[in-house]
Design a protein around this motif. Structure first.
Motif, short mmCIF file in Angstrom:
data_model
loop_
_atom_site.label_atom_id
_atom_site.label_comp_id
_atom_site.label_asym_id
_atom_site.label_seq_id
_atom_site.Cartn_x
_atom_site.Cartn_y
_atom_site.Cartn_z
N HIS A 32 8.21 6.90 -11.59
CA HIS A 32 8.50 5.48 -12.77
C HIS A 32 7.96 4.15 -12.21
CE1 HIS A 32 8.27 9.04 -15.22
NE2 HIS A 32 10.06 10.09 -15.15
N GLU A 33 8.20 3.96 -11.10
CA GLU A 33 8.79 3.07 -10.01
C GLU A 33 7.60 1.82 -10.23
OE1 GLU A 33 8.73 2.95 -5.72
OE2 GLU A 33 8.44 0.48 -5.98
N GLY A 34 8.51 0.94 -10.63
CA GLY A 34 6.91 -0.24 -11.37
C GLY A 34 6.63 -0.29 -13.32
N PHE A 64 0.94 -8.31 -2.86
CA PHE A 64 1.65 -7.10 -2.32
C PHE A 64 2.34 -7.40 -3.42
CE2 PHE A 64 0.14 -8.87 1.75
CZ PHE A 64 0.12 -7.90 2.58
N ASP A 65 2.92 -5.65 -3.71
CA ASP A 65 3.73 -5.48 -4.10
C ASP A 65 5.45 -5.26 -3.77
OD1 ASP A 65 5.98 -3.52 -6.22
OD2 ASP A 65 5.45 -2.25 -4.93
N MET A 66 6.03 -5.87 -4.13
CA MET A 66 7.53 -5.96 -3.70
C MET A 66 8.83 -4.95 -3.17
SD MET A 66 10.22 -9.28 -4.43
CE MET A 66 11.49 -8.30 -5.32
N ASP A 67 9.02 -4.39 -3.89
CA ASP A 67 10.11 -2.84 -3.65
C ASP A 67 9.71 -1.97 -2.69
OD1 ASP A 67 12.69 -3.83 -4.43
OD2 ASP A 67 11.64 -4.20 -6.85
N GLY A 68 9.60 -1.80 -2.17
CA GLY A 68 9.37 -0.43 -1.77
C GLY A 68 8.16 -0.85 -0.13
N VAL A 69 7.79 -2.17 -0.58
CA VAL A 69 6.70 -2.34 0.33
C VAL A 69 7.45 -3.35 0.93
CG1 VAL A 69 4.16 -4.13 0.31
CG2 VAL A 69 4.29 -2.03 -1.32
N VAL A 112 -1.48 -4.18 -2.36
CA VAL A 112 -0.99 -3.42 -0.85
C VAL A 112 0.68 -2.77 -2.28
CG1 VAL A 112 0.68 -3.22 0.65
CG2 VAL A 112 -1.63 -4.81 0.50
N GLU A 113 0.59 -1.65 -2.28
CA GLU A 113 1.57 -0.58 -3.57
C GLU A 113 1.88 0.66 -3.05
OE1 GLU A 113 3.01 -0.31 -6.07
OE2 GLU A 113 2.54 -1.97 -7.42
N ASN A 114 2.99 0.95 -3.35
CA ASN A 114 4.02 1.52 -2.81
C ASN A 114 4.37 3.52 -3.67
OD1 ASN A 114 5.90 0.55 -4.11
ND2 ASN A 114 7.22 2.00 -3.38
N ALA A 115 3.80 2.79 -5.08
CA ALA A 115 4.46 3.37 -6.37
C ALA A 115 2.83 4.54 -6.60
CB ALA A 115 4.76 2.97 -6.83
N PRO A 116 3.04 5.13 -7.45
CA PRO A 116 1.78 5.62 -7.84
C PRO A 116 1.17 4.82 -9.18
CG PRO A 116 3.41 7.51 -7.55
CD PRO A 116 3.74 6.20 -7.42
#
Ligand code: CA
Length: 251
Positions: A65-67, A29-34, A194-198
């Motif tokens: 640019h997230e990530g 899992f990614d953290m910010d936004g997830v 599991v990601e929220n950013a492009p």
């Protein structure tokens, strides 16, 4: 989403990769936004910081640019607007300003549905992991407070572990490396991302892992699908509600 759609997505992934089957063992899992609803604060702080230094970065673009590492984002804007790379001193000053602003923001809430999903993941015998570009010192403590008994520190990848950051596959490759040591020899087909950013989706896909996008921000779904996301949900709650179907197709 029905079971059939998930199955089709999995079969397409397996065919692309030439893997025989999925055997899900761990979920990265990614953290910010997830896990945390923290991206609004990040986007706002990036925008205000850049404006303070005479640079332009609209809030919506911060999500694109997230990530990226802080240095990467600063450089990109500097080159675009001033025609030259930011100096190390520049980067340090600008990033410090952004971090100070961010630390003054109200603490981000847990993403709705995230804890419930993690409980289900763990209950299914799948090991939840965190792979984040964040390097906040209170990270582990925060994760433990908000998600008690979910994550193992030896199975976490943070800003301190990686050199390049997303969209480079490095953070997820390192996640699999750590899981290998702790959980035995594992192949990419034993994981999901599991990601929220492009850029995060791009990193998961480049690492060869079945990547599930959760579109929790303002970008169109296509921003995530065009980076190769294998499956997309519109919230962590929706993903949580569908977990039984997902896990049935990934085993
Ligand atoms: Ca994220």
């Amino acid at each position: 989403m029905d079971r059939k759609e998930i199955q089709v997505a999995v079969e397409k992934y397996l065919a692309q990769k030439g893997y025989g089957r999925m055997a899900l063992k761990a979920a990265m899992f990614d953290m910010d936004g997830v896990l945390f609803d923290s991206m609004k604060n990040h986007a706002k702080c990036w925008h205000e910081t850049m404006a303070h230094f005479g640079l332009e970065l609209p809030e919506w673009e911060a999500y694109m640019h997230e990530g990226r590492t802080g240095a990467g984002t600063i450089n990109l804007v500097s080159i675009r607007q001033r025609g030259y790379e930011a100096t190390e001193e520049d980067i340090e000053r600008i990033y410090q300003y952004k971090s100070d602003l961010f630390n003054k923001c109200p603490k981000a809430e847990r993403m709705p549905g995230a804890y419930e999903l993690l409980m289900k993941v763990k209950g299914s015998g799948v090991v939840p992991m965190v792979v984040t570009g964040s390097g906040q010192k209170t990270l582990l403590e925060r994760l433990n407070r908000n998600f008690p008994d979910i994550f193992r520190p030896e199975l976490m990848v943070t800003a301190f572990d990686v050199k390049y950051g997303k969209p480079n596959p490095e953070p997820y490759l390192m996640g699999m490396e750590k899981a290998k040591k702790e959980l035995g020899a594992l192949a990419p087909s034993n994981f999901i991302v599991v990601e929220n950013a492009p850029l995060g989706v791009a990193a998961g896909v480049a690492a060869g892992v079945f990547t599930i996008a959760v579109n929790t921000g303002p970008l169109p779904d296509d921003a995530l699908l065009s980076q190769g996301a294998h499956l997309l949900f519109h919230s962590m709650q929706e993903f949580c509600d569908e977990w039984e179907h997902v896990v049935a197709c990934l085993r």
